[in-house]
Design an enzyme around this catalytic site. Structure first.
Site, PDB file in Angstrom:
ATOM      1  N   ASP A 154       0.868  -1.177   0.000  1.00 14.88           N
ATOM      2  CA  ASP A 154       0.000   0.000   0.000  1.00 14.88           C
ATOM      3  C   ASP A 154       0.907   1.229   0.000  1.00 14.88           C
ATOM      4  O   ASP A 154       1.927   1.230  -0.664  1.00 14.88           O
ATOM      5  CB  ASP A 154      -0.958  -0.018   1.196  1.00 14.88           C
ATOM      6  CG  ASP A 154      -2.233   0.784   0.930  1.00 14.88           C
ATOM      7  OD1 ASP A 154      -2.121   2.008   0.739  1.00 14.88           O
ATOM      8  OD2 ASP A 154      -3.325   0.201   0.900  1.00 14.88           O
ATOM      9  N   HIS A 177       1.959   2.155  -3.126  1.00 13.59           N
ATOM     10  CA  HIS A 177       0.953   3.112  -3.579  1.00 13.59           C
ATOM     11  C   HIS A 177       1.436   4.552  -3.455  1.00 13.59           C
ATOM     12  O   HIS A 177       0.627   5.476  -3.450  1.00 13.59           O
ATOM     13  CB  HIS A 177      -0.350   2.933  -2.795  1.00 13.59           C
ATOM     14  CG  HIS A 177      -1.058   1.656  -3.101  1.00 13.59           C
ATOM     15  ND1 HIS A 177      -2.309   1.356  -2.599  1.00 13.59           N
ATOM     16  CD2 HIS A 177      -0.697   0.588  -3.858  1.00 13.59           C
ATOM     17  CE1 HIS A 177      -2.685   0.155  -3.036  1.00 13.59           C
ATOM     18  NE2 HIS A 177      -1.716  -0.333  -3.789  1.00 13.59           N
TER      19      HIS A 177
END
Length: 328
Positions: A154, A177
């Protein structure tokens, strides 16, 4: 008389040297039982080292030697009595089974800390930890992260509510991310984020580069005085993005409009390649438009051609070389 003066000076310097040594404390995680094999759980030894440093009335250093250290979901909680430096010469690895991290949504959390500096190290979660941020900082002031490599499932680094005066530099992010402010505005009464700087960093193959994200619901939160500068993007899907329409499953977002006010955000000298045609996306709140957004010297391409930019509900300025062409 000269000999007496020289002797006094020597004694004075020696005394101050001893005082400076006594005035700082160092805690090696190995002394608390951390195992550098990357297989045995070192979470508790790291927490014990943190507890010792946090309770120290003098400035302290937590040292992570070379080797690999397995950490489950870890919370470094303050407030602490003095500033803490975390020097990482090794690699922190997440569990192979991401379920061992639980449902916290983070891997390493710094909360309610002031004047904490993290230097170096590799944080390796890669795709082992979907929906789990590498480092999450929240309700903290004066946090510095320098020279770290983050590979996560993430956000490499995420910044939550009530975070101020944070500096990130020489970061390598990817996969992951990207580096995110948010998501913010999930609660109506929420303290804001301000004085955040990211500089001299590289993103490689990440889903986002620099992102500001807020829930599409009423909130009195804010983001202001942010600088993203001297960044390189290598095949990044959304190099520059503001998303104020975050609403998983389209639930709990009446009027689909964010109350978080975003202002005074500067993007300066950001270059590289986008993995998608849309290199710059500003999707700001219709009820609280972004204000004071500045683009300066942006050069982002898609497959050796011009990329695109899109703007909704935004005001600001553009200058210098601008690829893609600015929509502000």
């Amino acid at each position: 008389m000269a000999k007496v003066v020289v002797s006094y000076v020597v004694l004075f310097l020696f005394y101050n040297f001893q005082q400076s040594k006594a005035a700082s404390a160092s805690y090696n995680v190995s002394q608390f039982g951390a195992n550098p094999d990357g297989k045995n759980d070192s979470t508790q030894p790291f927490l014990e080292a943190w507890s010792a440093a946090c309770s120290s009335v003098s400035p302290s250093t937590i040292y992570v030697p070379k080797g690999s250290y397995l950490l489950k979901a870890t919370v470094f909680r303050g407030p602490c009595k003095n500033k803490i430096t975390v020097q990482i010469d090794g690699t922190l690895v997440a569990p192979t089974d991401y379920r061992a991290l639980g449902n916290s949504g983070y891997w390493i959390l710094f909360i309610k800390v002031n004047r904490v500096s993290v230097f170096g190290g590799t944080l390796d979660a890669k795709d082992k930890s979907p929906n789990t941020d590498g480092i999450h900082v929240q309700k903290s002031t004066g946090v510095t992260i320098t020279g770290s490599t983050l590979q996560t499932g993430d956000d490499c680094i995420s910044i939550g509510p009530s975070t101020r005066n944070m500096l990130m530099s020489s970061i390598k992010c990817g996969p992951g991310h990207g580096i995110s402010i948010g998501s913010l505005g999930k609660e109506f009464n929420e303290d804001g984020v301000e004085n955040i700087t990211l500089t001299n960093s590289i993103f490689s193959g990440s889903d986002n580069g620099v992102r500001i994200k807020s829930w599409a619901r009423p909130s009195n939160g804010f983001v202001r005085n942010v600088v993203f500068q001297n960044l390189i993007m290598k095949n990044v899907e959304n190099p520059i993005i503001i998303d104020q329409n975050y609403c998983p499953n389209n639930q709990g977002c009446p009027r689909q409009s964010s109350g978080v006010q975003i202002s005074q955000v500067t993007y300066r000298n950001i270059q590289g390649t986008s993995a998608t045609p849309a290199a710059v996306t500003f999707d700001c709140s219709p009820s609280n438009p972004c204000r004071g957004i500045e683009l300066q010297d942006i050069k982002l391409t898609y497959m050796n051609t011009a990329a695109t930019s899109s703007c909704k509900n935004i005001g600001g300025t553009s200058s210098g070389v601008l690829m893609p062409e600015s929509c502000i």
